[in-house]
Design an enzyme around this catalytic site. Structure first.
Site, PDB file in Angstrom:
ATOM      1  N   THR A  50       0.831  -1.204   0.000  1.00 12.01           N
ATOM      2  CA  THR A  50       0.000   0.000   0.000  1.00 12.01           C
ATOM      3  C   THR A  50       0.863   1.251   0.000  1.00 12.01           C
ATOM      4  O   THR A  50       0.644   2.176  -0.792  1.00 12.01           O
ATOM      5  CB  THR A  50      -0.915   0.008   1.236  1.00 12.01           C
ATOM      6  OG1 THR A  50      -1.698  -1.177   1.252  1.00 12.01           O
ATOM      7  CG2 THR A  50      -1.835   1.219   1.227  1.00 12.01           C
ATOM      8  N   THR A  51       1.856   1.281   0.883  1.00 10.49           N
ATOM      9  CA  THR A  51       2.738   2.450   0.984  1.00 10.49           C
ATOM     10  C   THR A  51       3.526   2.656  -0.297  1.00 10.49           C
ATOM     11  O   THR A  51       3.881   3.781  -0.647  1.00 10.49           O
ATOM     12  CB  THR A  51       3.687   2.291   2.177  1.00 10.49           C
ATOM     13  OG1 THR A  51       2.918   1.951   3.343  1.00 10.49           O
ATOM     14  CG2 THR A  51       4.467   3.566   2.454  1.00 10.49           C
ATOM     15  N   TYR A 113     -12.532  -3.939  -3.638  1.00 11.07           N
ATOM     16  CA  TYR A 113     -13.677  -3.583  -4.485  1.00 11.07           C
ATOM     17  C   TYR A 113     -14.627  -4.747  -4.719  1.00 11.07           C
ATOM     18  O   TYR A 113     -15.838  -4.595  -4.583  1.00 11.07           O
ATOM     19  CB  TYR A 113     -13.245  -2.988  -5.839  1.00 11.07           C
ATOM     20  CG  TYR A 113     -14.433  -2.457  -6.625  1.00 11.07           C
ATOM     21  CD1 TYR A 113     -15.005  -1.240  -6.275  1.00 11.07           C
ATOM     22  CD2 TYR A 113     -14.986  -3.185  -7.667  1.00 11.07           C
ATOM     23  CE1 TYR A 113     -16.119  -0.770  -6.961  1.00 11.07           C
ATOM     24  CE2 TYR A 113     -16.098  -2.731  -8.349  1.00 11.07           C
ATOM     25  CZ  TYR A 113     -16.662  -1.517  -8.000  1.00 11.07           C
ATOM     26  OH  TYR A 113     -17.762  -1.055  -8.665  1.00 11.07           O
ATOM     27  N   TYR A 140      -2.900 -10.085   4.177  1.00 13.80           N
ATOM     28  CA  TYR A 140      -2.958  -8.682   4.598  1.00 13.80           C
ATOM     29  C   TYR A 140      -4.413  -8.272   4.704  1.00 13.80           C
ATOM     30  O   TYR A 140      -5.122  -8.194   3.695  1.00 13.80           O
ATOM     31  CB  TYR A 140      -2.198  -7.826   3.584  1.00 13.80           C
ATOM     32  CG  TYR A 140      -2.148  -6.339   3.855  1.00 13.80           C
ATOM     33  CD1 TYR A 140      -2.481  -5.792   5.096  1.00 13.80           C
ATOM     34  CD2 TYR A 140      -1.736  -5.466   2.852  1.00 13.80           C
ATOM     35  CE1 TYR A 140      -2.417  -4.430   5.324  1.00 13.80           C
ATOM     36  CE2 TYR A 140      -1.664  -4.094   3.072  1.00 13.80           C
ATOM     37  CZ  TYR A 140      -2.001  -3.583   4.298  1.00 13.80           C
ATOM     38  OH  TYR A 140      -1.938  -2.231   4.512  1.00 13.80           O
ATOM     39  N   ARG A 145      -9.377  -0.007   3.887  1.00 11.81           N
ATOM     40  CA  ARG A 145      -9.004   0.326   2.516  1.00 11.81           C
ATOM     41  C   ARG A 145      -9.624  -0.616   1.495  1.00 11.81           C
ATOM     42  O   ARG A 145      -9.778  -0.237   0.335  1.00 11.81           O
ATOM     43  CB  ARG A 145      -7.479   0.325   2.360  1.00 11.81           C
ATOM     44  CG  ARG A 145      -6.790   1.410   3.170  1.00 11.81           C
ATOM     45  CD  ARG A 145      -5.322   1.547   2.811  1.00 11.81           C
ATOM     46  NE  ARG A 145      -5.145   2.250   1.548  1.00 11.81           N
ATOM     47  CZ  ARG A 145      -4.382   3.341   1.385  1.00 11.81           C
ATOM     48  NH1 ARG A 145      -3.744   3.863   2.423  1.00 11.81           N
ATOM     49  NH2 ARG A 145      -4.259   3.894   0.213  1.00 11.81           N
ATOM     50  N   LYS A 168      -0.689  -9.868   8.209  1.00 14.28           N
ATOM     51  CA  LYS A 168      -0.509  -8.471   8.593  1.00 14.28           C
ATOM     52  C   LYS A 168      -1.897  -7.979   8.984  1.00 14.28           C
ATOM     53  O   LYS A 168      -2.783  -7.842   8.128  1.00 14.28           O
ATOM     54  CB  LYS A 168       0.067  -7.645   7.443  1.00 14.28           C
ATOM     55  CG  LYS A 168       0.178  -6.154   7.775  1.00 14.28           C
ATOM     56  CD  LYS A 168       0.657  -5.332   6.578  1.00 14.28           C
ATOM     57  CE  LYS A 168       0.694  -3.842   6.926  1.00 14.28           C
ATOM     58  NZ  LYS A 168       1.087  -3.004   5.756  1.00 14.28           N
ATOM     59  N   ILE A 210       4.750  -4.443  10.266  1.00  9.06           N
ATOM     60  CA  ILE A 210       5.031  -3.997   8.898  1.00  9.06           C
ATOM     61  C   ILE A 210       4.635  -2.533   8.882  1.00  9.06           C
ATOM     62  O   ILE A 210       3.461  -2.191   8.967  1.00  9.06           O
ATOM     63  CB  ILE A 210       4.282  -4.839   7.864  1.00  9.06           C
ATOM     64  CG1 ILE A 210       4.808  -6.282   7.903  1.00  9.06           C
ATOM     65  CG2 ILE A 210       4.435  -4.248   6.462  1.00  9.06           C
ATOM     66  CD1 ILE A 210       4.087  -7.244   6.985  1.00  9.06           C
TER      67      ILE A 210
END
Length: 297
Positions: A50-51, A113, A140, A145, A168, A210
């Site tokens: 993501t980052t 989504y 994850y 999100r 995570k 993380i």
């Protein structure tokens, strides 16, 4: 149930940001941050998560960036490749690539989504695990999100698969983390996905974090986790609490908007996020500058 799972890393893994310029990924700047991470105590690198803005990178950019990180790190610490997608076939293809170029593990976010059911999540992860049977997989879960939460009983089912080794956990729900730990035990390692909850997750048996924060100060979090394992709970608590000002600033807008601005303040040329993300607002930039002061030389 299977034997105790492989541990990819313990401590602080950096969810590393990706610098962009007009030509694509700025590999010269990316290499600088990778070297900074190794030199300053990061225990692992997580690339194209993501980052790292994987969702706005092309497939070729993701592959090139994953390979670049693996080649640059050259075995000094583990490199975990973000290979998640809302398309199972795409996630499989990228996971196979990461396996072929030498990733130490893969981080697979829940499909976004689509809003898969829990059964859909089980089938999604089973398909990926089957396609790369020798590759350790970190699931994850970040429902804020993706709109999808990996529930504890789903974790239990997936923990029976040998190469699904960890999660995570970024739900923010510590009761859920506790239930996952109670149900799965040593069959599913847990990493905090929230920088402000590292200590609580460690106390529930987690192996580390993380982290977004560790883009800026990897040694601080790596040492914090070592202090916890060495029984220095007061020192661990102090570090977690004194880091909150910067942690909050790094999430004053959606990640990775603030962390890219913070890296620029440190002297890197990480540019701005790709649309639909936009540069940090002037007001929040001033707040970030204040929080960054102790971390700037």
């Amino acid at each position: 149930m299977c034997d105790m799972k492989k541990i990819i890393f313990k401590g602080c893994g950096t969810a590393i940001a990706t610098p962009f310029n007009e030509n694509g990924v700025n590999y010269a700047e990316f290499e600088k941050l990778l070297e900074f991470q190794v030199e300053n105590g990061a225990d692992a690198i997580i690339v194209c998560g993501t980052t790292g803005e994987a969702s706005t990178m092309t497939d070729s950019e993701r592959k090139e960036t994953i390979k670049f990180a693996i080649d640059t790190i050259d075995g000094r610490i583990p490199v975990i490749a973000g290979t998640g997608s809302n398309c199972t076939a795409s996630a499989i293809e990228l996971s196979k690539f990461a396996n072929n170029v030498g990733a130490d593990g893969i981080l697979v976010v829940t499909p976004y989504y689509n809003k898969a059911t829990q059964n859909g999540l089980i089938e999604h992860y089973k398909a990926i695990a089957s396609a790369v049977p020798n590759m350790p997989i970190i699931m994850y879960s970040v429902p804020s999100r993706t709109g999808v939460n990996i529930l504890p009983k789903t974790c239990l089912e997936l923990s029976k698969i040998q190469n699904i080794v960890a999660i995570k956990e970024a739900s923010g729900n510590l009761s859920q983390v506790a239930e996952i730990a109670a149900l799965c035990g040593d069959n599913l390692n847990i990493y905090s996905g929230n920088d402000d909850q590292v200590l609580p997750v460690l106390s529930l048996g987690g192996l580390g974090v993380i982290s977004v924060f560790s883009n800026i100060a990897p040694k601080k979090f790596s040492d914090m986790i070592k202090n916890f394992w060495n029984g220095k709970i007061k020192e661990t608590t102090n570090t977690q609490l004194e880091s909150l000002e910067l942690i909050n600033a790094l999430f004053c807008e959606v990640n990775p908007i603030p962390v890219k601005a913070a890296l620029n303040l440190m002297g890197y040329d990480f540019g701005t996020p790709r649309l639909p993300l936009t540069p940090i607002s002037p007001t929040n930039l001033e707040m970030l500058k204040i929080a960054m002061k102790p971390y700037l030389i």
